[in-house]
Design a protein around this motif. Sequence first.
Motif, PDB file in Angstrom:
ATOM      1  N   UNK A 205     -11.805 -14.865   6.980  1.00  0.00           N
ATOM      2  CA  UNK A 205     -11.748 -13.412   7.245  1.00  0.00           C
ATOM      3  C   UNK A 205     -10.340 -12.876   6.992  1.00  0.00           C
ATOM      4  N   UNK A 206     -10.256 -11.689   6.419  1.00  0.00           N
ATOM      5  CA  UNK A 206      -8.950 -11.133   6.044  1.00  0.00           C
ATOM      6  C   UNK A 206      -8.637  -9.818   6.763  1.00  0.00           C
ATOM      7  N   UNK A 207      -9.459  -9.439   7.709  1.00  0.00           N
ATOM      8  CA  UNK A 207      -9.291  -8.130   8.346  1.00  0.00           C
ATOM      9  C   UNK A 207      -7.907  -7.970   8.976  1.00  0.00           C
ATOM     10  N   UNK A 208      -7.376  -9.045   9.557  1.00  0.00           N
ATOM     11  CA  UNK A 208      -6.069  -8.959  10.205  1.00  0.00           C
ATOM     12  C   UNK A 208      -4.943  -8.709   9.212  1.00  0.00           C
ATOM     13  N   UNK A 209      -5.167  -9.059   7.951  1.00  0.00           N
ATOM     14  CA  UNK A 209      -4.134  -8.880   6.928  1.00  0.00           C
ATOM     15  C   UNK A 209      -4.064  -7.455   6.397  1.00  0.00           C
ATOM     16  N   UNK A 210      -5.174  -6.729   6.501  1.00  0.00           N
ATOM     17  CA  UNK A 210      -5.251  -5.425   5.827  1.00  0.00           C
ATOM     18  C   UNK A 210      -4.170  -4.451   6.303  1.00  0.00           C
ATOM     19  N   UNK A 211      -3.921  -4.312   7.615  1.00  0.00           N
ATOM     20  CA  UNK A 211      -2.864  -3.379   8.029  1.00  0.00           C
ATOM     21  C   UNK A 211      -1.489  -3.755   7.472  1.00  0.00           C
ATOM     22  N   UNK A 212      -1.216  -5.047   7.374  1.00  0.00           N
ATOM     23  CA  UNK A 212       0.068  -5.503   6.829  1.00  0.00           C
ATOM     24  C   UNK A 212       0.179  -5.096   5.363  1.00  0.00           C
ATOM     25  N   UNK A 213      -0.903  -5.325   4.610  1.00  0.00           N
ATOM     26  CA  UNK A 213      -0.918  -4.975   3.188  1.00  0.00           C
ATOM     27  C   UNK A 213      -0.738  -3.467   3.007  1.00  0.00           C
ATOM     28  N   UNK A 214      -1.449  -2.691   3.808  1.00  0.00           N
ATOM     29  CA  UNK A 214      -1.349  -1.236   3.699  1.00  0.00           C
ATOM     30  C   UNK A 214       0.068  -0.754   4.031  1.00  0.00           C
ATOM     31  N   UNK A 215       0.660  -1.313   5.079  1.00  0.00           N
ATOM     32  CA  UNK A 215       2.011  -0.895   5.471  1.00  0.00           C
ATOM     33  C   UNK A 215       3.029  -1.212   4.373  1.00  0.00           C
ATOM     34  N   UNK A 216       2.936  -2.404   3.800  1.00  0.00           N
ATOM     35  CA  UNK A 216       3.871  -2.765   2.737  1.00  0.00           C
ATOM     36  C   UNK A 216       3.616  -1.952   1.478  1.00  0.00           C
ATOM     37  N   UNK A 217       2.365  -1.693   1.180  1.00  0.00           N
ATOM     38  CA  UNK A 217       2.046  -0.860   0.018  1.00  0.00           C
ATOM     39  C   UNK A 217       2.681   0.522   0.171  1.00  0.00           C
ATOM     40  N   UNK A 218       2.556   1.094   1.350  1.00  0.00           N
ATOM     41  CA  UNK A 218       3.117   2.429   1.602  1.00  0.00           C
ATOM     42  C   UNK A 218       4.637   2.425   1.415  1.00  0.00           C
ATOM     43  N   UNK A 219       5.257   1.347   1.850  1.00  0.00           N
ATOM     44  CA  UNK A 219       6.712   1.224   1.725  1.00  0.00           C
ATOM     45  C   UNK A 219       7.142   1.330   0.269  1.00  0.00           C
ATOM     46  N   UNK A 220       6.326   0.834  -0.638  1.00  0.00           N
ATOM     47  CA  UNK A 220       6.662   0.838  -2.063  1.00  0.00           C
ATOM     48  C   UNK A 220       5.856   1.866  -2.850  1.00  0.00           C
ATOM     49  N   UNK A 221       5.286   2.844  -2.139  1.00  0.00           N
ATOM     50  CA  UNK A 221       4.563   3.951  -2.777  1.00  0.00           C
ATOM     51  C   UNK A 221       3.383   3.464  -3.611  1.00  0.00           C
ATOM     52  N   UNK A 222       2.675   2.456  -3.092  1.00  0.00           N
ATOM     53  CA  UNK A 222       1.468   1.948  -3.734  1.00  0.00           C
ATOM     54  C   UNK A 222       0.250   2.332  -2.910  1.00  0.00           C
ATOM     55  N   UNK A 223      -0.929   2.293  -3.535  1.00  0.00           N
ATOM     56  CA  UNK A 223      -2.184   2.549  -2.837  1.00  0.00           C
ATOM     57  C   UNK A 223      -3.076   1.319  -2.912  1.00  0.00           C
ATOM     58  N   UNK A 224      -3.927   1.161  -1.932  1.00  0.00           N
ATOM     59  CA  UNK A 224      -4.784  -0.018  -1.832  1.00  0.00           C
ATOM     60  C   UNK A 224      -6.247   0.407  -1.820  1.00  0.00           C
ATOM     61  N   UNK A 225      -7.057  -0.264  -2.631  1.00  0.00           N
ATOM     62  CA  UNK A 225      -8.496  -0.063  -2.568  1.00  0.00           C
ATOM     63  C   UNK A 225      -9.167  -1.422  -2.389  1.00  0.00           C
ATOM     64  N   UNK A 226     -10.461  -1.421  -2.120  1.00  0.00           N
ATOM     65  CA  UNK A 226     -11.151  -2.646  -1.739  1.00  0.00           C
ATOM     66  C   UNK A 226     -12.048  -3.158  -2.858  1.00  0.00           C
ATOM     67  N   UNK A 227     -11.978  -4.459  -3.080  1.00  0.00           N
ATOM     68  CA  UNK A 227     -12.815  -5.154  -4.057  1.00  0.00           C
ATOM     69  C   UNK A 227     -13.840  -5.934  -3.241  1.00  0.00           C
ATOM     70  N   UNK A 228     -15.080  -5.485  -3.233  1.00  0.00           N
ATOM     71  CA  UNK A 228     -16.087  -6.052  -2.328  1.00  0.00           C
ATOM     72  C   UNK A 228     -16.861  -7.150  -3.043  1.00  0.00           C
ATOM     73  N   UNK A 229     -16.613  -8.375  -2.638  1.00  0.00           N
ATOM     74  CA  UNK A 229     -17.302  -9.525  -3.225  1.00  0.00           C
ATOM     75  C   UNK A 229     -18.640  -9.737  -2.511  1.00  0.00           C
ATOM     76  N   UNK A 230     -19.528 -10.533  -3.101  1.00  0.00           N
ATOM     77  CA  UNK A 230     -20.796 -10.820  -2.410  1.00  0.00           C
ATOM     78  C   UNK A 230     -20.533 -11.506  -1.074  1.00  0.00           C
ATOM     79  N   UNK A 231     -21.345 -11.180  -0.098  1.00  0.00           N
ATOM     80  CA  UNK A 231     -21.283 -11.851   1.200  1.00  0.00           C
ATOM     81  C   UNK A 231     -22.718 -12.006   1.680  1.00  0.00           C
ATOM     82  N   UNK A 232     -22.910 -12.755   2.723  1.00  0.00           N
ATOM     83  CA  UNK A 232     -24.263 -13.023   3.211  1.00  0.00           C
ATOM     84  C   UNK A 232     -24.973 -11.718   3.550  1.00  0.00           C
ATOM     85  N   UNK A 233     -26.168 -11.549   3.004  1.00  0.00           N
ATOM     86  CA  UNK A 233     -27.008 -10.375   3.274  1.00  0.00           C
ATOM     87  C   UNK A 233     -26.363  -9.063   2.827  1.00  0.00           C
ATOM     88  N   UNK A 234     -25.643  -9.087   1.698  1.00  0.00           N
ATOM     89  CA  UNK A 234     -25.104  -7.826   1.178  1.00  0.00           C
ATOM     90  C   UNK A 234     -26.241  -7.009   0.594  1.00  0.00           C
TER      91      UNK A 234
END
Length: 263
Positions: free
Chosen positions: A8-37
């Motif tokens: 699971x990567x949910x705990x990482x997302x706020x860190x990624x978003x904060x660092x992206x903002x620091x460098x004027x980048x934007x983040x979007x999500x790449x949704x891979x297959x998961x159980x019962x998608x």
Amino acid sequence: MADENGEPTDDLVPVILDYAHKYNLKVTFHIEPYKDRDDRSMYHNVKYIIDKYGGHPAFYRHKTSTGRFLPMFYVYDSYVTIPEIWANLLTVSGSQTIRNTPYDALFIALLVEERHKHDIHRSGFDGMYTYFATNGFSYGSSHHNWASLKAFCDSNNLMFIPSVGPGYIDTSIRPWNNHNTRNRVNGKYYETAFSAALLVRPEIISITSFNEWHEGTQIEKAVPKRTGQVVYLDYKPHKPNVYLELTQKWSEKYRKEQEQWLM
């Protein structure tokens, strides 16, 4: 959430978003297959992502032709789910529709085979991307097919997002896959892909690159390194940041050409 190959990567997302903002980048999500998608789980997961992260300044929103700013989701291996299921979520009349709700977004499907373009259209997706960094690996990743795919998208009000990469070599983990290796040719392979993408005048170009060095798609700085039996790719005789410089060069060329297209 994680598939069987990850954590699971949910705990990482706020860190990624904060660092992206620091460098004027934007983040979007790449949704891979998961159980019962399916339509229901996708609705709940998109709602979760937008509720939890949609207010962050680094959360990407794309300006549409109607002037709306919508989140964007890339949906990997979208073709494993039948169009009727996607249509429940992605068409206005669908039983699980996300359209015209606070969670509406741009959904970009993966096109691998030519026939997928019709399924993508029927499903209600907003566009398609080609993902693979290997020219010739699939119909979608073959540069010579991009013009006809762009024409199909233009006539059906879809976005076409060609994917470029610096090269590909995964034989350290897939010894049988040598035929899909693409040599970097000192940066020429990357530049050829960019050139092919610009020819079709896309609204977006995606770069398929990971810090997964066993697949050889990295563009970040690299110096010679060996650990045990593994020899990592480097960019000799060029500088460690040659691929970042090429990315900047082609990004600037793309921006200038876009200004001409829109005149």
